[in-house]
Design an enzyme around this catalytic site. Structure first.
Site, mmCIF file in Angstrom:
data_model
loop_
_atom_site.group_PDB
_atom_site.id
_atom_site.type_symbol
_atom_site.label_atom_id
_atom_site.label_comp_id
_atom_site.label_asym_id
_atom_site.label_seq_id
_atom_site.Cartn_x
_atom_site.Cartn_y
_atom_site.Cartn_z
ATOM 1 N N LYS A 159 0.840 -1.193 0.000
ATOM 2 C CA LYS A 159 0.000 0.000 0.000
ATOM 3 C C LYS A 159 0.878 1.246 0.000
ATOM 4 O O LYS A 159 1.998 1.142 0.514
ATOM 5 C CB LYS A 159 -0.958 0.023 1.186
ATOM 6 C CG LYS A 159 -0.407 -0.266 2.575
ATOM 7 C CD LYS A 159 0.752 0.434 3.160
ATOM 8 C CE LYS A 159 0.744 1.926 3.362
ATOM 9 N NZ LYS A 159 2.013 2.418 3.975
ATOM 10 N N TYR A 244 -4.415 4.273 6.093
ATOM 11 C CA TYR A 244 -4.987 3.397 7.130
ATOM 12 C C TYR A 244 -6.225 4.040 7.754
ATOM 13 O O TYR A 244 -7.185 3.353 8.114
ATOM 14 C CB TYR A 244 -3.966 3.112 8.234
ATOM 15 C CG TYR A 244 -2.888 2.164 7.809
ATOM 16 C CD1 TYR A 244 -3.145 0.800 7.684
ATOM 17 C CD2 TYR A 244 -1.611 2.618 7.528
ATOM 18 C CE1 TYR A 244 -2.155 -0.079 7.279
ATOM 19 C CE2 TYR A 244 -0.612 1.741 7.128
ATOM 20 C CZ TYR A 244 -0.887 0.400 7.001
ATOM 21 O OH TYR A 244 0.086 -0.463 6.604
HETATM 22 P P1 NAD Z 1 12.384 1.473 2.281
HETATM 23 O O1 NAD Z 1 12.872 2.804 1.871
HETATM 24 O O2 NAD Z 1 12.871 0.924 3.579
HETATM 25 O O3 NAD Z 1 12.744 0.395 1.158
HETATM 26 C C1 NAD Z 1 12.556 0.654 -0.211
HETATM 27 C C2 NAD Z 1 13.366 -0.322 -1.028
HETATM 28 O O4 NAD Z 1 13.255 0.025 -2.404
HETATM 29 C C3 NAD Z 1 14.879 -0.295 -0.702
HETATM 30 O O5 NAD Z 1 15.368 -1.598 -0.664
HETATM 31 C C4 NAD Z 1 15.484 0.431 -1.870
HETATM 32 O O6 NAD Z 1 16.818 0.045 -2.134
HETATM 33 C C5 NAD Z 1 14.547 0.022 -3.002
HETATM 34 N N1 NAD Z 1 14.596 0.934 -4.134
HETATM 35 C C6 NAD Z 1 14.725 0.556 -5.415
HETATM 36 N N2 NAD Z 1 14.763 1.620 -6.218
HETATM 37 C C7 NAD Z 1 14.661 2.697 -5.442
HETATM 38 C C8 NAD Z 1 14.648 4.093 -5.706
HETATM 39 N N3 NAD Z 1 14.750 4.576 -6.954
HETATM 40 N N4 NAD Z 1 14.540 4.920 -4.663
HETATM 41 C C9 NAD Z 1 14.422 4.472 -3.399
HETATM 42 N N5 NAD Z 1 14.416 3.143 -3.084
HETATM 43 C C10 NAD Z 1 14.548 2.269 -4.109
HETATM 44 O O7 NAD Z 1 10.818 1.502 2.241
HETATM 45 P P2 NAD Z 1 9.801 0.517 2.990
HETATM 46 O O8 NAD Z 1 9.466 1.102 4.291
HETATM 47 O O9 NAD Z 1 10.286 -0.863 2.939
HETATM 48 O O10 NAD Z 1 8.500 0.714 2.055
HETATM 49 C C11 NAD Z 1 8.344 0.021 0.831
HETATM 50 C C12 NAD Z 1 6.853 -0.095 0.497
HETATM 51 O O11 NAD Z 1 6.226 -0.839 1.525
HETATM 52 C C13 NAD Z 1 6.116 1.243 0.428
HETATM 53 O O12 NAD Z 1 5.145 1.192 -0.582
HETATM 54 C C14 NAD Z 1 5.444 1.359 1.783
HETATM 55 O O13 NAD Z 1 4.271 2.132 1.764
HETATM 56 C C15 NAD Z 1 5.140 -0.085 2.087
HETATM 57 N N6 NAD Z 1 5.079 -0.353 3.532
HETATM 58 C C16 NAD Z 1 3.996 -1.010 4.020
HETATM 59 C C17 NAD Z 1 3.878 -1.283 5.356
HETATM 60 C C18 NAD Z 1 2.679 -2.039 5.877
HETATM 61 O O14 NAD Z 1 2.492 -2.094 7.092
HETATM 62 N N7 NAD Z 1 1.893 -2.664 5.026
HETATM 63 C C19 NAD Z 1 4.879 -0.863 6.231
HETATM 64 C C20 NAD Z 1 5.992 -0.212 5.718
HETATM 65 C C21 NAD Z 1 6.084 0.030 4.354
#
Ligand code: NAD
Length: 392
Positions: A159, A244
């Site tokens: 999401k 949420y």
């Molecule tokens: P994060 O920044 O920790 O991780 C993002 C990942 O994408 C990294 O591994 C990064 O290297 C990669 N990536 C690839 N290309 C990229 C670019 N051009 N710029 C930046 N990063 C790049 O983020 P996250 O917290 O893991 O979030 C990822 C997704 O998961 C989002 O859509 C977020 O909304 C979702 N999320 C959902 C929940 C939930 O409870 N359902 C919780 C956290 C995050």
């Protein structure tokens, strides 16, 4: 948004049908939290067993490949996949070779199940991978969902589904064309406290919901991260956690809002919030007359889902995080088992896939699109200062 197919009553009916010999579920107060959790884990494993109509090899767990090994994959999804009954961590897609090495060792992932963003499409030939789980910055969801579907894989997408309605539609269309299913990472739809407030609201246990508060906010750290860039995130806290609050209002009422008004707060840290909103308030009105007031923010925290009904009230606080969630009503505490949200979600989705059944509507791409449409309407309402009619 009706979720009656996942109601507590349904859960209990399925339990009795599956195992006439199971002992009844003890309440935390009578068995203690550990006893309850053991019992729940046992029941979960019984429910998770693939049925004989499975199109997959009996007992085989579906292989999931995580795309993007950032914090959600690392800290939540990969550990949850060590507990799942219907799926396992089978592959990874990452642009960082050092992460690939670390994950291969830690989770025993064979080299042939490791891809980077260029080689990703070769996943089409990998029989170990049944499901691709896209865990990238929001604006990248569309590309990787479409490519996963074209590679012939079922998809779970985090999401918010995407940053525009057009992107959501393209993702839905690509999965339909490939005859693959698309689920959104709505982990709370499998979470017992959340399912209980869905029931309390939708079944009008305290009478009709009159007004609600549904808010989710936190103070963000690193101001250089992609979440602070509109190009990647599609907006600020509304896209990240405000979704949420939107979901909460919809699943408690079981209705779709008919209008929205919204207001941006003044920016108290303008240097930090150059590209996205700092705090946003909005008000939904529902066909029954129920109204919901919501806040989202990256500057300070709140996490609460409260419903005031004709004959009482109920609330969850915390309501949207990884748990344990906590709830109470005008009649006393809400007692539900504490579960791993991500494991329940992935097992739930994969059970449907194993059984060859259509995913329930409330976790599909269509549901993701409904939310993104509402998020866009909230921004429009705040930008124009006008009440937006959502009936059209
Ligand atoms: P994060 O920044 O920790 O991780 C993002 C990942 O994408 C990294 O591994 C990064 O290297 C990669 N990536 C690839 N290309 C990229 C670019 N051009 N710029 C930046 N990063 C790049 O983020 P996250 O917290 O893991 O979030 C990822 C997704 O998961 C989002 O859509 C977020 O909304 C979702 N999320 C959902 C929940 C939930 O409870 N359902 C919780 C956290 C995050």
């Amino acid at each position: 948004m009706k979720n009656t197919d996942f109601s507590r009553r349904d859960f209990i009916q399925r339990l009795s049908a599956l195992s006439a010999g199971l002992s009844s579920i003890p309440l935390i107060g009578s068995a203690g939290a550990q006893g309850y959790q053991d019992e729940y884990a046992r029941i979960h494993s019984l429910l998770a067993k693939p049925e004989s109509t499975s199109i997959f090899q009996p007992g085989r767990k579906l292989g999931i490949a995580l795309v993007g090994l950032g914090s959600y994959s690392k800290n939540q999804l990969a550990p949850a996949l060590q507990q799942t009954q219907n799926c396992r961590l089978a592959g990874i897609v990452t642009g960082t070779p050092s992460k690939a090495e670390e994950w291969m060792k830690k989770y025993n992932i064979p080299k042939e199940n490791v891809y980077d963003y260029k080689t990703f499409d070769r996943i089409a030939d990998n029989k170990d991978i049944d499901v691709v789980y896209v865990v990238l910055p929001n604006s990248m969801h569309r590309e990787y969902v479409v490519r996963a579907a074209q590679a012939g894989k079922h998809v779970i997408c985090e999401k918010p589904m995407a940053i525009t309605e057009k992107d959501c539609q393209a993702m839905i269309d690509a999965c339909k064309k490939a005859n693959k299913q698309l689920a959104i990472g709505y982990r709370l739809h499998y979470e017992p406290f959340t399912k209980e407030v869905m029931r309390l609201g939708q079944e009008k246990v305290f009478g009709p919901v009159k007004f609600m508060e549904s808010s989710d906010a936190f103070r963000i750290g690193d101001p250089t991260q992609w979440r602070m860039k509109k190009e990647f995130a599609g907006g600020g806290p509304l896209m990240d956690v405000g979704i949420y609050a939107v979901q909460g209002a919809r699943y408690v009422t079981g209705e779709e809002p008919i209008s929205v008004t919204a207001q941006f707060s003044p920016k108290t840290e303008p240097q930090k919030f150059k590209d996205v909103e700092e705090t946003l308030f909005w008000q939904f009105q529902f066909p029954s007359g129920a109204v919901c007031n919501s806040t989202t923010s990256y500057t300070a925290g709140v996490e609460r889902l409260y419903a005031s009904c004709q004959n009482g009230w109920f609330e969850l606080s915390p309501a949207f995080g990884y748990g344990p969630l906590k709830g109470r009503t005008s009649k006393g505490p809400i007692e539900q088992p504490v579960v791993n949200h991500q494991a329940m979600h992935m097992d739930g989705v994969c059970k449907n896939l194993i059984d060859g059944k259509k995913l329930p509507d409330h976790i599909t791409g269509e549901e993701g699109l409904r939310d993104v449409r509402l998020l866009q309407a909230i921004y429009r309402a705040a930008e124009t200062g006008r009440k937006i009619d959502l009936k059209a």
